[in-house]
Scaffold this active site. Sequence first.
Site, PDB file in Angstrom:
ATOM      1  N   HIS A 266      -2.461  -0.159  20.794  1.00 40.92           N
ATOM      2  CA  HIS A 266      -3.036  -1.212  19.958  1.00 40.92           C
ATOM      3  C   HIS A 266      -2.548  -1.109  18.523  1.00 40.92           C
ATOM      4  O   HIS A 266      -1.942  -0.123  18.111  1.00 40.92           O
ATOM      5  CB  HIS A 266      -4.563  -1.155  20.001  1.00 40.92           C
ATOM      6  CG  HIS A 266      -5.138   0.125  19.467  1.00 40.92           C
ATOM      7  ND1 HIS A 266      -5.275   0.382  18.114  1.00 40.92           N
ATOM      8  CD2 HIS A 266      -5.587   1.233  20.098  1.00 40.92           C
ATOM      9  CE1 HIS A 266      -5.800   1.584  17.947  1.00 40.92           C
ATOM     10  NE2 HIS A 266      -5.993   2.127  19.132  1.00 40.92           N
TER      11      HIS A 266
ATOM     12  N   CYS B  26      -5.938   6.891  21.891  1.00 41.82           N
ATOM     13  CA  CYS B  26      -5.030   5.744  21.998  1.00 41.82           C
ATOM     14  C   CYS B  26      -3.728   5.978  21.245  1.00 41.82           C
ATOM     15  O   CYS B  26      -3.609   6.890  20.445  1.00 41.82           O
ATOM     16  CB  CYS B  26      -5.709   4.497  21.434  1.00 41.82           C
ATOM     17  SG  CYS B  26      -7.146   3.964  22.396  1.00 41.82           S
TER      18      CYS B  26
END
Length: 189
Positions: free
Chosen positions: A149, A165
């Site tokens: 992301h 992440c």
Amino acid sequence: MTRLTRRSVLGFCAASPFIVRSAVAQEAEAQTAEAVRRNMSSFRTVDWRDHFDSLGKGAIVADTVSRALHFWSKDGETYKLYPTSVPISEELTKRGYTEVIKKVEGPTWTPTPSMRERDPSLPKVVPAGPDNPLGTHALYLSWQYYRIHGTHDTRKIGRRSSDGCIGLYNEMIADLYPRVPVGTRVRLI
């Protein structure tokens, strides 16, 4: 036996500042090089064939050591390299094969149960916008809670700063997002 003369003493005294300066300069250069090595992504060449039998719909290799994401299009014509943020600790780092199962532009962020356990003050949900930790775009992986992301906090890129992440600058995830179809294979190393 070396004979000490006025000329040899004067010659040594004249040269000694350069000798000392040279040693000091070399030490400073070594310290600077070490600081740069620790604080920047040390991109290295990666070949998709080292990780996948074929490109399929495309391939992504996220390298947690060099803090870089490598992308190859399904025809192999497009190769992109992006600097990333990576998980803050080994406990939060997952490695192996996964794939993109969903794409969201303007994602909302919901802290994971373990994040809320570590920090109960976290909000239950953060809507899309400048305060959202997922940035402007998110690629959801088949591993629960794991994403590739964007981030609004540009200080995180090139560092160990995430809870698992892989983060990219918003401009770079916006560049990657349309190139990656659902089903793109991903490997985290």
